[in-house]
Motif scaffolding. Structure first.
Motif, PDB file in Angstrom:
ATOM      1  N   ALA A   1       0.713  -1.194   0.087  1.00 47.71           N
ATOM      2  CA  ALA A   1       0.070   0.128   0.163  1.00 47.71           C
ATOM      3  C   ALA A   1       0.981   1.329   0.010  1.00 47.71           C
ATOM      4  CB  ALA A   1      -0.944   0.090   1.154  1.00 47.71           C
ATOM      5  N   GLY A   2       2.137   1.124  -0.092  1.00 48.10           N
ATOM      6  CA  GLY A   2       3.018   2.145  -0.115  1.00 48.10           C
ATOM      7  C   GLY A   2       3.263   3.034   0.985  1.00 48.10           C
ATOM      8  N   ILE A   3       3.401   2.142   2.240  1.00 47.29           N
ATOM      9  CA  ILE A   3       3.519   2.505   3.542  1.00 47.29           C
ATOM     10  C   ILE A   3       4.654   1.623   4.306  1.00 47.29           C
ATOM     11  CG2 ILE A   3       2.432   2.890   5.924  1.00 47.29           C
ATOM     12  CD1 ILE A   3      -0.413   2.544   4.306  1.00 47.29           C
ATOM     13  N   PHE A   4       5.358   2.362   5.085  1.00 46.33           N
ATOM     14  CA  PHE A   4       6.510   1.455   5.918  1.00 46.33           C
ATOM     15  C   PHE A   4       6.660   2.049   7.050  1.00 46.33           C
ATOM     16  CE2 PHE A   4       8.317   4.925   3.541  1.00 46.33           C
ATOM     17  CZ  PHE A   4       9.131   5.696   4.497  1.00 46.33           C
ATOM     18  N   PRO A   5       7.233   1.173   7.980  1.00 42.99           N
ATOM     19  CA  PRO A   5       7.189   1.493   9.373  1.00 42.99           C
ATOM     20  C   PRO A   5       8.517   2.227   9.813  1.00 42.99           C
ATOM     21  CG  PRO A   5       7.786  -0.824   9.216  1.00 42.99           C
ATOM     22  CD  PRO A   5       7.729  -0.165   7.928  1.00 42.99           C
ATOM     23  N   MET A   6       8.438   2.902  10.996  1.00 44.01           N
ATOM     24  CA  MET A   6       9.874   3.477  11.712  1.00 44.01           C
ATOM     25  C   MET A   6       9.560   3.650  13.093  1.00 44.01           C
ATOM     26  SD  MET A   6      11.148   6.604   8.856  1.00 44.01           S
ATOM     27  CE  MET A   6      12.715   6.623   9.658  1.00 44.01           C
ATOM     28  N   ALA A   7      10.627   4.019  13.856  1.00 43.79           N
ATOM     29  CA  ALA A   7      10.623   4.349  15.166  1.00 43.79           C
ATOM     30  C   ALA A   7      11.338   5.608  15.546  1.00 43.79           C
ATOM     31  CB  ALA A   7      11.248   3.352  16.070  1.00 43.79           C
ATOM     32  N   ASP A   8      11.065   6.534  16.345  1.00 38.94           N
ATOM     33  CA  ASP A   8      11.726   7.697  16.835  1.00 38.94           C
ATOM     34  C   ASP A   8      12.847   7.455  17.049  1.00 38.94           C
ATOM     35  OD1 ASP A   8       9.701   9.881  16.106  1.00 38.94           O
ATOM     36  OD2 ASP A   8       8.617   9.255  17.684  1.00 38.94           O
TER      37      ASP A   8
ATOM     38  N   PHE B   1       5.591   3.862  14.262  1.00 31.58           N
ATOM     39  CA  PHE B   1       4.551   4.611  13.492  1.00 31.58           C
ATOM     40  C   PHE B   1       4.661   4.374  11.959  1.00 31.58           C
ATOM     41  CE2 PHE B   1       8.232   7.313  14.194  1.00 31.58           C
ATOM     42  CZ  PHE B   1       8.599   7.779  12.892  1.00 31.58           C
ATOM     43  N   TRP B   2       3.691   4.393  11.305  1.00 30.30           N
ATOM     44  CA  TRP B   2       3.637   4.344   9.762  1.00 30.30           C
ATOM     45  C   TRP B   2       3.980   5.717   9.042  1.00 30.30           C
ATOM     46  CZ3 TRP B   2       3.804  -0.566   8.549  1.00 30.30           C
ATOM     47  CH2 TRP B   2       3.094  -1.661   9.226  1.00 30.30           C
ATOM     48  N   VAL B   3       4.673   5.440   8.002  1.00 30.96           N
ATOM     49  CA  VAL B   3       4.987   6.590   7.110  1.00 30.96           C
ATOM     50  C   VAL B   3       4.532   6.350   5.710  1.00 30.96           C
ATOM     51  CG1 VAL B   3       7.014   7.948   6.395  1.00 30.96           C
ATOM     52  CG2 VAL B   3       7.185   6.727   8.523  1.00 30.96           C
ATOM     53  N   GLN B   4       4.249   7.433   5.142  1.00 33.09           N
ATOM     54  CA  GLN B   4       3.798   7.567   3.596  1.00 33.09           C
ATOM     55  C   GLN B   4       4.204   8.670   3.145  1.00 33.09           C
ATOM     56  OE1 GLN B   4      -0.498   7.101   2.681  1.00 33.09           O
ATOM     57  NE2 GLN B   4       0.072   5.548   1.152  1.00 33.09           N
TER      58      GLN B   4
ATOM     59  N   THR C   1      19.320   6.279  15.475  1.00 31.10           N
ATOM     60  CA  THR C   1      18.706   5.434  14.341  1.00 31.10           C
ATOM     61  C   THR C   1      17.433   5.121  14.746  1.00 31.10           C
ATOM     62  OG1 THR C   1      19.070   3.069  15.259  1.00 31.10           O
ATOM     63  CG2 THR C   1      21.070   4.201  14.178  1.00 31.10           C
ATOM     64  N   TRP C   2      16.583   4.697  13.666  1.00 29.53           N
ATOM     65  CA  TRP C   2      15.127   4.445  13.567  1.00 29.53           C
ATOM     66  C   TRP C   2      14.825   3.045  13.940  1.00 29.53           C
ATOM     67  CZ3 TRP C   2      13.559   1.489   9.864  1.00 29.53           C
ATOM     68  CH2 TRP C   2      14.194   1.291   8.605  1.00 29.53           C
ATOM     69  N   ILE C   3      15.868   2.208  13.862  1.00 33.10           N
ATOM     70  CA  ILE C   3      15.676   0.860  13.932  1.00 33.10           C
ATOM     71  C   ILE C   3      15.553   0.283  15.145  1.00 33.10           C
ATOM     72  CG2 ILE C   3      16.408  -1.474  12.873  1.00 33.10           C
ATOM     73  CD1 ILE C   3      18.040   0.214  10.819  1.00 33.10           C
ATOM     74  N   ASN C   4      14.470  -0.127  15.700  1.00 30.38           N
ATOM     75  CA  ASN C   4      14.411  -0.359  17.147  1.00 30.38           C
ATOM     76  C   ASN C   4      14.164  -1.921  17.355  1.00 30.38           C
ATOM     77  OD1 ASN C   4      11.664  -1.028  16.435  1.00 30.38           O
ATOM     78  ND2 ASN C   4      10.615   0.343  17.739  1.00 30.38           N
ATOM     79  N   TRP C   5      14.106  -2.579  18.289  1.00 31.79           N
ATOM     80  CA  TRP C   5      14.092  -3.983  18.342  1.00 31.79           C
ATOM     81  C   TRP C   5      12.884  -4.635  17.783  1.00 31.79           C
ATOM     82  CZ3 TRP C   5      17.609  -7.497  19.249  1.00 31.79           C
ATOM     83  CH2 TRP C   5      17.403  -8.643  19.670  1.00 31.79           C
ATOM     84  N   PRO C   6      11.760  -4.312  17.970  1.00 26.80           N
ATOM     85  CA  PRO C   6      10.488  -4.701  17.359  1.00 26.80           C
ATOM     86  C   PRO C   6      10.648  -4.800  15.885  1.00 26.80           C
ATOM     87  CG  PRO C   6       9.443  -3.235  18.980  1.00 26.80           C
ATOM     88  CD  PRO C   6      11.150  -2.920  18.797  1.00 26.80           C
ATOM     89  N   ILE C   7      11.397  -3.736  15.028  1.00 29.40           N
ATOM     90  CA  ILE C   7      11.429  -3.616  13.881  1.00 29.40           C
ATOM     91  C   ILE C   7      12.528  -4.766  13.211  1.00 29.40           C
ATOM     92  CG2 ILE C   7      12.638  -2.358  11.988  1.00 29.40           C
ATOM     93  CD1 ILE C   7      11.152   0.258  13.069  1.00 29.40           C
TER      94      ILE C   7
END
Length: 206
Positions: free
Chosen positions: A24-31, A39-42, A94-100
């Protein structure tokens, strides 16, 4: 709901939900790597490297020909994503947290997430990772511990994508670094058309 004005808290995400989001053109990131929320980013403007217009600077092309590193694919995915999540002197957050990290490792086990790795004397010195879906590849992050290691991985990534029938290399955003390789900003509506075409058919990363 996306980061463009709206945000959602992390739900019980699964690899399947993640693939539907990419479609759907959406991807996840973390602060932050230490923040467990996602959170989702588009983006309104999407970063893309047109594969037929990929540019390799002359000095880098020379380095690629010299083959200073052993380039491998999918042999150390977990190590690559861990390295991408690390802070460095030039990258304090970095925006890559453990859940990601765990979600993408599951995608890797399913054959949808891949790594390109630069090795020197059996030491991992650079790499990148991303997600494949249909004939699209979504670049996520890269790291480098030795000169040009991640750049050389990018060159090998593009070669592989061309060889295997991919038609879209999504970089999510553009940076000055990626613009040197031909990255451009694409409006959301145009990106949706590109993505829809890339999701038709299947390309195998390997």
């Amino acid at each position: 709901m996306t980061r463009d004005g709206n945000e959602v808290k992390r739900r019980a995400l699964t690899p399947q939900i993640l693939l539907r989001a990419y479609a759907a053109g959406i991807f996840p990131m973390a602060d932050d790597a230490n923040d467990p929320e996602i959170f989702w980013v588009q983006p309104e403007m999407r970063g893309v490297i047109p594969l037929d217009a990929f540019h390799v600077p002359k000095s880098l092309a020379k380095r690629v020909r010299q083959a200073p590193y052993d380039i491998r694919f999918n042999t150390a995915f977990r190590a690559v994503i861990a390295a991408c999540a690390e802070t460095t002197e030039t990258r304090e957050r970095t925006w890559i947290n453990w859940p990601i990290r765990e979600l993408y490792c599951q995608l890797h086990e399913m054959g949808h997430a891949h790594s390109v790795e630069a090795w020197e004397d059996d030491q991992l010195v650079g790499g990148l990772y991303g997600v494949s879906l249909g004939r699209a590849f979504f670049g996520e992050s890269m790291f480098s511990r030795k000169t040009d290691a991640s750049k050389i991985c990018l060159v090998h990534l593009v070669e592989r994508l061309k060889e295997r029938g991919f038609i879209l290399l999504d970089t999510q955003f553009t940076t000055d670094h990626l613009k040197r390789f031909g990255a451009i900003d694409v409006p959301h509506e145009e990106y949706e058309d590109m993505l829809a075409e890339a999701l038709i058919g299947e390309a195998k990363f390997g």
